[in-house]
Design a protein around this motif. Structure first.
Motif, PDB file in Angstrom:
ATOM      1  N   VAL A 159       0.842  -1.198   0.000  1.00  0.00           N
ATOM      2  CA  VAL A 159       0.000   0.000   0.000  1.00  0.00           C
ATOM      3  C   VAL A 159       0.878   1.248   0.000  1.00  0.00           C
ATOM      4  O   VAL A 159       2.084   1.181   0.200  1.00  0.00           O
ATOM      5  CB  VAL A 159      -0.939   0.022   1.232  1.00  0.00           C
ATOM      6  N   ARG A 160       0.223   2.378  -0.215  1.00  0.00           N
ATOM      7  CA  ARG A 160       0.895   3.666  -0.084  1.00  0.00           C
ATOM      8  C   ARG A 160       0.190   4.463   1.018  1.00  0.00           C
ATOM      9  O   ARG A 160      -1.029   4.645   0.987  1.00  0.00           O
ATOM     10  CB  ARG A 160       0.879   4.442  -1.396  1.00  0.00           C
ATOM     11  N   LEU A 161       0.962   4.910   1.979  1.00  0.00           N
ATOM     12  CA  LEU A 161       0.471   5.758   3.059  1.00  0.00           C
ATOM     13  C   LEU A 161       1.179   7.104   3.002  1.00  0.00           C
ATOM     14  O   LEU A 161       2.237   7.234   2.375  1.00  0.00           O
ATOM     15  CB  LEU A 161       0.730   5.109   4.423  1.00  0.00           C
ATOM     16  N   GLU A 179       4.926   1.675   0.688  1.00  0.00           N
ATOM     17  CA  GLU A 179       5.413   2.964   0.213  1.00  0.00           C
ATOM     18  C   GLU A 179       4.862   4.067   1.106  1.00  0.00           C
ATOM     19  O   GLU A 179       3.688   4.040   1.485  1.00  0.00           O
ATOM     20  CB  GLU A 179       4.971   3.224  -1.233  1.00  0.00           C
ATOM     21  N   VAL A 180       5.731   5.030   1.426  1.00  0.00           N
ATOM     22  CA  VAL A 180       5.324   6.170   2.234  1.00  0.00           C
ATOM     23  C   VAL A 180       5.575   7.439   1.430  1.00  0.00           C
ATOM     24  O   VAL A 180       6.689   7.668   0.943  1.00  0.00           O
ATOM     25  CB  VAL A 180       6.104   6.222   3.572  1.00  0.00           C
ATOM     26  N   VAL A 186       8.382   9.560  -2.659  1.00  0.00           N
ATOM     27  CA  VAL A 186       7.883   8.248  -2.246  1.00  0.00           C
ATOM     28  C   VAL A 186       9.061   7.395  -1.788  1.00  0.00           C
ATOM     29  O   VAL A 186      10.056   7.255  -2.501  1.00  0.00           O
ATOM     30  CB  VAL A 186       7.143   7.548  -3.399  1.00  0.00           C
ATOM     31  N   TRP A 187       8.919   6.840  -0.575  1.00  0.00           N
ATOM     32  CA  TRP A 187       9.968   6.021   0.007  1.00  0.00           C
ATOM     33  C   TRP A 187       9.431   4.627   0.289  1.00  0.00           C
ATOM     34  O   TRP A 187       8.298   4.466   0.713  1.00  0.00           O
ATOM     35  CB  TRP A 187      10.473   6.636   1.320  1.00  0.00           C
ATOM     36  N   GLU A 188      10.249   3.634   0.031  1.00  0.00           N
ATOM     37  CA  GLU A 188       9.892   2.271   0.413  1.00  0.00           C
ATOM     38  C   GLU A 188      10.394   2.017   1.823  1.00  0.00           C
ATOM     39  O   GLU A 188      11.577   2.207   2.110  1.00  0.00           O
ATOM     40  CB  GLU A 188      10.501   1.250  -0.551  1.00  0.00           C
ATOM     41  N   VAL A 189       9.475   1.613   2.698  1.00  0.00           N
ATOM     42  CA  VAL A 189       9.815   1.390   4.108  1.00  0.00           C
ATOM     43  C   VAL A 189       9.358  -0.003   4.509  1.00  0.00           C
ATOM     44  O   VAL A 189       8.231  -0.404   4.218  1.00  0.00           O
ATOM     45  CB  VAL A 189       9.143   2.442   5.024  1.00  0.00           C
ATOM     46  N   TRP A 197       7.898   3.461  12.308  1.00  0.00           N
ATOM     47  CA  TRP A 197       7.121   4.550  11.701  1.00  0.00           C
ATOM     48  C   TRP A 197       5.661   4.464  12.124  1.00  0.00           C
ATOM     49  O   TRP A 197       5.029   5.471  12.439  1.00  0.00           O
ATOM     50  CB  TRP A 197       7.257   4.470  10.175  1.00  0.00           C
ATOM     51  N   ILE A 198       5.117   3.253  12.141  1.00  0.00           N
ATOM     52  CA  ILE A 198       3.726   3.065  12.553  1.00  0.00           C
ATOM     53  C   ILE A 198       3.576   3.282  14.059  1.00  0.00           C
ATOM     54  O   ILE A 198       2.603   3.892  14.520  1.00  0.00           O
ATOM     55  CB  ILE A 198       3.233   1.660  12.148  1.00  0.00           C
ATOM     56  N   ARG A 199       4.555   2.803  14.824  1.00  0.00           N
ATOM     57  CA  ARG A 199       4.501   2.976  16.286  1.00  0.00           C
ATOM     58  C   ARG A 199       4.502   4.452  16.662  1.00  0.00           C
ATOM     59  O   ARG A 199       3.804   4.865  17.606  1.00  0.00           O
ATOM     60  CB  ARG A 199       5.681   2.248  16.922  1.00  0.00           C
TER      61      ARG A 199
END
Length: 215
Positions: A159-161, A179-180, A186-189, A197-199
């Motif tokens: 997904v892209r966030l 993807e962020v 756009v960066w792949e994380v 990043w989510i935390r």
């Protein structure tokens, strides 16, 4: 004049389009089977609480339609325009939503277990409390989406966030990376970087490397 009911149900409002309204009325008089609504325009309808299990809404126009508490078990909704729909509390277990548009849709509390979402624009959509267990999300735009308290488990999650996505209480496990979008780039994380990043945004996700399965 009565147009019949399906399991005691009838829509609160019929579609404005004559062909769609006629097909819906015919289906209400039938005793069994899914609704064949391929390519029809259901805008203006209120279909809340309806059971559309194993129905065909391929390429249908459903933008802005009220679909709260509906059942779309194994329904084919490929290519359907679901922009701005209200699907609160609906069941889309094993539904096919490939190539559908869910932009700004409300999917709060929806059951999307084992559903397929490939090449879907769900930007600005609300998934608050949504069950995404085992669903496949591949090439899905979730920029600006609200995933508060949504749950995933071993999901394919390509997904892209972006920085506007809300991830408070988002929990479970996914196959990364994602993807962020940030600062116009756009960066792949993936891996621990994605978990962090989510935390930082209030979520708690385990990122499973692709090719690895949990037991």
């Amino acid at each position: 004049m009565s147009f019949g009911t399906r399991k005691g149900w009838r829509p609160r409002a019929f579609p404005a389009d004559h062909a769609a309204a006629t097909r819906l009325r015919e289906w209400l008089r039938e005793h069994e089977g899914g609704l064949d609504a391929v390519g029809l325009d259901f805008r203006g309808a209120d279909l809340a609480d309806g059971d559309f299990s194993e129905s065909w809404f391929t390429d249908a126009k459903l933008a802005g339609v009220m679909l709260a508490e509906t059942d779309f078990y194994r329904a084919d909704m490929q290519g359907a325009d679901l922009s701005g729909v209200n699907l609160t509390g609906a069941s889309l277990v094993r539904a096919n939503l490939d190539d559908a548009t869910l932009k700004a849709a409300i999917l709060d509390g929806v059951d999307l277990v084992k559903a397929s979402l490939y090449s879907v624009d769900a930007s600005g959509a609300s998934f608050r409390g949504t069950q995404l267990l085992g669903a496949s999300l591949l090439d899905v735009n979730l920029c600006g989406a609200d995933l508060t308290d949504a749950t995933v488990r071993e999901n394919s999650f390509t997904v892209r966030l972006d920085e506007n996505a809300i991830l408070q209480g988002f929990s479970g496990s996914i196959f990364g990376p994602i993807e962020v979008l940030t600062g116009g780039a756009v960066w792949e994380v993936g891996g621990t970087d994605l978990e962090q990043w989510i935390r930082e945004r209030g979520g708690s996700i385990e990122v499973i490397p692709r090719g690895e399965c949990t037991t």
